[in-house]
Design an enzyme around this catalytic site. Structure first.
Site, PDB file in Angstrom:
ATOM      1  N   ASP A 284       0.820  -1.208   0.000  1.00  0.00           N
ATOM      2  CA  ASP A 284       0.000   0.000   0.000  1.00  0.00           C
ATOM      3  C   ASP A 284       0.857   1.262   0.000  1.00  0.00           C
ATOM      4  O   ASP A 284       2.076   1.206   0.187  1.00  0.00           O
ATOM      5  CB  ASP A 284      -0.906   0.021   1.244  1.00  0.00           C
ATOM      6  CG  ASP A 284      -2.024  -1.005   1.170  1.00  0.00           C
ATOM      7  OD1 ASP A 284      -2.356  -1.443   0.054  1.00  0.00           O
ATOM      8  OD2 ASP A 284      -2.551  -1.377   2.237  1.00  0.00           O
TER       9      ASP A 284
ATOM     10  N   TYR B  90       7.451  -9.921   6.278  1.00  0.00           N
ATOM     11  CA  TYR B  90       7.335  -8.482   6.491  1.00  0.00           C
ATOM     12  C   TYR B  90       7.873  -8.130   7.874  1.00  0.00           C
ATOM     13  O   TYR B  90       7.857  -8.955   8.795  1.00  0.00           O
ATOM     14  CB  TYR B  90       5.872  -8.031   6.420  1.00  0.00           C
ATOM     15  CG  TYR B  90       5.300  -7.934   5.028  1.00  0.00           C
ATOM     16  CD1 TYR B  90       5.181  -6.697   4.385  1.00  0.00           C
ATOM     17  CD2 TYR B  90       4.862  -9.069   4.346  1.00  0.00           C
ATOM     18  CE1 TYR B  90       4.649  -6.605   3.108  1.00  0.00           C
ATOM     19  CE2 TYR B  90       4.331  -8.982   3.061  1.00  0.00           C
ATOM     20  CZ  TYR B  90       4.225  -7.742   2.457  1.00  0.00           C
ATOM     21  OH  TYR B  90       3.694  -7.645   1.198  1.00  0.00           O
TER      22      TYR B  90
END
Length: 240
Positions: free
Chosen positions: A50, A109
């Site tokens: 994002d 992540y």
């Protein structure tokens, strides 16, 4: 021939990684750089991020002619066009049946908290947040481990066919004045990590109970819909 790229990018410079009409994405920037060297095919990325989310070792792939023999030269030339916000680390020739997205075995992540005094020059790259009990954070993150239906940990408007994912590990560690959450899974839903981080913080702040967090992980009841800020999140690596 098919080329695989490993690269990093500063997500604060883009409105997301995937191609968009306004051409302010990582993919648009990368394809623009490729076009300067006569490569006009679509640049496919293994994972999407994002707006504001960074990457240490993102992976992408493109088809091009066999005339690019010197991949070191190609990397240096492309970096002239992708810098300063994208840096290509490695280019590798792959077999034609390589699928950059579907061949990935796991994605990892990291979410970075900075517990030091607020610094506007670093604020795009970490979430400035008060210090917390790292052991308690690990107890809460351990609840995410294993296979779960994470349907209550995805952004509204997602069109994923299945919301079941296997979390290989979720854990936290401290380094100097930083705390780092690490998540590795066979895949992630849209905004899953930011929702997970926010829910753990809600428990640490006593706004949510551990039992309520368990309920949400078990897809029984939704308790937290807040997203943690994107600036602390990094796509760390993709494993094949």
């Amino acid at each position: 021939m098919k080329l695989k790229f490993v690269f990093s990018y500063d997500g604060s410079a883009f409105l997301g990684s995937a191609k968009q009409p306004h051409k302010k994405s990582v993919q648009d920037n990368f394809e623009n750089a490729l076009s300067h060297l006569g490569i006009y095919n679509s640049f496919l990325m293994a994972s999407r991020t994002d707006k504001g989310v960074h990457a240490n070792n993102a992976v992408g792939c493109v088809e091009c002619g066999d005339y690019f023999k010197d991949l070191h030269y190609l990397k240096n030339q492309l970096n002239k066009y992708t810098h300063p916000f994208i840096h290509i680390k490695q280019i590798q020739k792959m077999e034609q049946d390589f699928e950059v997205r579907f061949d990935a075995k796991a994605r990892e992540y990291r979410y970075i908290f900075n517990h030091d005094k607020f610094n506007p020059f670093l604020s795009r790259y970490a979430y400035f947040y008060p210090s917390f009990d790292i052991n308690q954070a690990n107890e809460l993150l351990a609840l995410f481990n294993g296979e779960h239906n994470f349907k209550l940990f995805q952004k509204e408007g997602s069109s994923t066919k299945s919301t079941i994912r296997k979390m290989y590990f979720a854990k936290a560690y401290a380094y100097k004045k930083l705390s780092i959450f690490t998540f590795r899974a066979n895949g992630f839903l849209r905004a899953q990590i930011r929702l997970s981080v926010a829910s753990v913080l809600a428990v640490l702040e006593n706004r949510l109970s551990k039992e309520q967090l368990k309920e949400q992980i078990e897809a029984k009841k939704e308790h937290c819909r807040i997203l943690a800020p994107p600036n602390g999140l990094y796509l760390h690596r993709i494993l094949y």
